[in-house]
Every structure is written in C-alpha cells, then in structure tokens.
Motif scaffolding. Structure first.
Motif, PDB file in Angstrom:
ATOM      1  N   GLY A  10       0.818  -1.216  -0.079  1.00 13.17           N
ATOM      2  CA  GLY A  10      -0.095   0.119  -0.121  1.00 13.17           C
ATOM      3  C   GLY A  10       0.950   1.240  -0.110  1.00 13.17           C
ATOM      4  O   GLY A  10       1.903   0.909  -0.193  1.00 13.17           O
ATOM      5  N   LEU A  11       0.145   2.429   0.477  1.00 11.62           N
ATOM      6  CA  LEU A  11       0.824   3.535   0.385  1.00 11.62           C
ATOM      7  C   LEU A  11       1.076   3.941   2.031  1.00 11.62           C
ATOM      8  O   LEU A  11       0.154   3.969   2.475  1.00 11.62           O
ATOM      9  N   VAL A  12       2.220   4.298   1.898  1.00 12.86           N
ATOM     10  CA  VAL A  12       2.502   4.734   3.498  1.00 12.86           C
ATOM     11  C   VAL A  12       3.424   6.062   3.469  1.00 12.86           C
ATOM     12  O   VAL A  12       4.182   6.205   2.660  1.00 12.86           O
ATOM     13  N   GLN A  13       3.350   6.804   4.496  1.00 12.70           N
ATOM     14  CA  GLN A  13       4.450   8.098   4.548  1.00 12.70           C
ATOM     15  C   GLN A  13       5.781   7.664   4.827  1.00 12.70           C
ATOM     16  O   GLN A  13       5.860   6.701   5.649  1.00 12.70           O
ATOM     17  N   PRO A  14       6.587   8.483   4.567  1.00 13.44           N
ATOM     18  CA  PRO A  14       8.063   8.237   5.363  1.00 13.44           C
ATOM     19  C   PRO A  14       7.885   8.168   6.844  1.00 13.44           C
ATOM     20  O   PRO A  14       7.425   8.882   7.324  1.00 13.44           O
ATOM     21  N   GLY A  15       8.837   7.139   7.243  1.00 12.88           N
ATOM     22  CA  GLY A  15       8.539   6.579   8.760  1.00 12.88           C
ATOM     23  C   GLY A  15       7.560   5.857   8.994  1.00 12.88           C
ATOM     24  O   GLY A  15       7.798   5.306  10.468  1.00 12.88           O
ATOM     25  N   GLY A  16       6.811   5.524   8.238  1.00 11.36           N
ATOM     26  CA  GLY A  16       5.527   4.573   8.577  1.00 11.36           C
ATOM     27  C   GLY A  16       5.978   3.168   8.527  1.00 11.36           C
ATOM     28  O   GLY A  16       7.203   2.921   8.267  1.00 11.36           O
ATOM     29  N   SER A  17       5.095   2.293   8.663  1.00  9.66           N
ATOM     30  CA  SER A  17       5.366   0.885   8.659  1.00  9.66           C
ATOM     31  C   SER A  17       4.073   0.074   8.003  1.00  9.66           C
ATOM     32  O   SER A  17       3.092   0.470   7.722  1.00  9.66           O
ATOM     33  N   LEU A  85      10.048   3.282   7.227  1.00  8.55           N
ATOM     34  CA  LEU A  85      10.076   3.044   5.804  1.00  8.55           C
ATOM     35  C   LEU A  85      10.534   4.551   5.103  1.00  8.55           C
ATOM     36  O   LEU A  85      10.293   5.626   5.570  1.00  8.55           O
ATOM     37  N   LYS A  86      11.316   4.363   4.020  1.00  6.70           N
ATOM     38  CA  LYS A  86      11.722   5.571   3.303  1.00  6.70           C
ATOM     39  C   LYS A  86      11.353   5.466   1.992  1.00  6.70           C
ATOM     40  O   LYS A  86      10.984   4.516   1.481  1.00  6.70           O
ATOM     41  N   PRO A  87      11.375   6.496   1.250  1.00  6.68           N
ATOM     42  CA  PRO A  87      10.833   6.683  -0.169  1.00  6.68           C
ATOM     43  C   PRO A  87      11.811   5.666  -0.993  1.00  6.68           C
ATOM     44  O   PRO A  87      11.048   5.128  -1.921  1.00  6.68           O
ATOM     45  N   GLU A  88      12.950   5.543  -0.909  1.00  5.95           N
ATOM     46  CA  GLU A  88      13.515   4.392  -1.642  1.00  5.95           C
ATOM     47  C   GLU A  88      13.271   2.971  -1.471  1.00  5.95           C
ATOM     48  O   GLU A  88      13.731   1.931  -1.970  1.00  5.95           O
ATOM     49  N   THR A 109       4.405   1.624  -1.716  1.00  7.54           N
ATOM     50  CA  THR A 109       4.984   3.066  -2.188  1.00  7.54           C
ATOM     51  C   THR A 109       4.951   3.952  -0.913  1.00  7.54           C
ATOM     52  O   THR A 109       4.167   3.930  -0.015  1.00  7.54           O
ATOM     53  N   VAL A 110       6.028   4.454  -0.892  1.00  7.14           N
ATOM     54  CA  VAL A 110       6.553   5.315   0.524  1.00  7.14           C
ATOM     55  C   VAL A 110       6.724   6.920   0.155  1.00  7.14           C
ATOM     56  O   VAL A 110       7.475   7.155  -0.647  1.00  7.14           O
ATOM     57  N   SER A 111       5.728   7.521   0.247  1.00  8.33           N
ATOM     58  CA  SER A 111       5.630   8.712  -0.186  1.00  8.33           C
ATOM     59  C   SER A 111       4.710   9.856   0.625  1.00  8.33           C
ATOM     60  O   SER A 111       3.902   9.312   1.349  1.00  8.33           O
ATOM     61  N   SER A 112       5.038  10.882   0.859  1.00  9.59           N
ATOM     62  CA  SER A 112       4.133  12.076   1.525  1.00  9.59           C
ATOM     63  C   SER A 112       3.481  12.839   0.490  1.00  9.59           C
ATOM     64  O   SER A 112       2.537  13.521   1.332  1.00  9.59           O
TER      65      SER A 112
END
Length: 112
Positions: A10-17, A85-88, A109-112
């Motif tokens: 799924g989609l998660v923000q940077p730093g998330g799990s 999690l990181k964008p990379e 997907t890791v994105s803000s």
C-alpha cells in the motif's frame, strides 16, 4: 499448482510501517528458504530478506534494523515487517521460494 500469494502492500508516509504477508503452503516453507525480493521502476530485482527452513535470517544492508522477516506456521505464511520506511523502499515486493516458486508481487509506495 503451488502458488505464493502476497498481501499487505500500500501507500505509506516516510517513517511509517507496513506488514507484508506471503501465503505459502507449509510443505514449501518448511523445506526451503523463503525470501522477499523487490523491484523498483527501472532497477533490477534485489533480495531484501530471507529465512531458512531452520529459521536463520539474512537481510540486505539497507534494511537491517528496519525490516524483520518471520514465519507464522499456524497461518502458513512468511511475513515481512517493515518499519521506518523510506521513499527508496518504494518497489513491487515479491515472495519467493528456493524451490522456484514466486508470488505475483505487491506494490509498496512510500511517499508524503
């Protein structure tokens, strides 16, 4: 026919799990090394983490301390807990067995 089925992307923000799961027949996970790979757009597929039939684990350097691979024998699954999690880390994640079985992949997907 043996199938490995991933879920949990799924989609998660940077730093998330996120927690990925791979439904794998017990006969497969108990006798082979199970692994999580990932492939980002335009890049080669790379090994993220693996766990042997005996429970020994191995991680690529970039995820050490953030990701944890484990087996849940009661649920016949192999899991990948991903923290910080990181964008990379954005990629399609695949579950695989050294017996040659692969899943269809799940998008992370890791994105803000």
């Amino acid at each position: 026919q043996v199938q490995l089925v991933e879920s949990g992307g799924g989609l998660v923000q940077p730093g998330g799990s996120l927690r990925l799961s791979c439904a794998a027949p017990r006969m497969i996970s108990s006798i082979s090394t199970m692994s999580w790979y990932r492939q980002a757009p335009g890049k080669q597929r790379e090994l993220v983490a693996s766990i042997t039939s005996g429970g020994n684990t191995n991680y690529r350097d970039s995820v050490k301390g953030r990701f944890t691979i484990s087996k849940d024998n009661a649920k016949n699954s192999v899991n990948l807990q991903m923290n910080s999690l990181k964008p990379e880390d954005t990629a399609v994640y695949y579950c695989a067995s050294t017996l040659g079985y692969w899943g269809q992949g799940t998008q992370v997907t890791v994105s803000s």
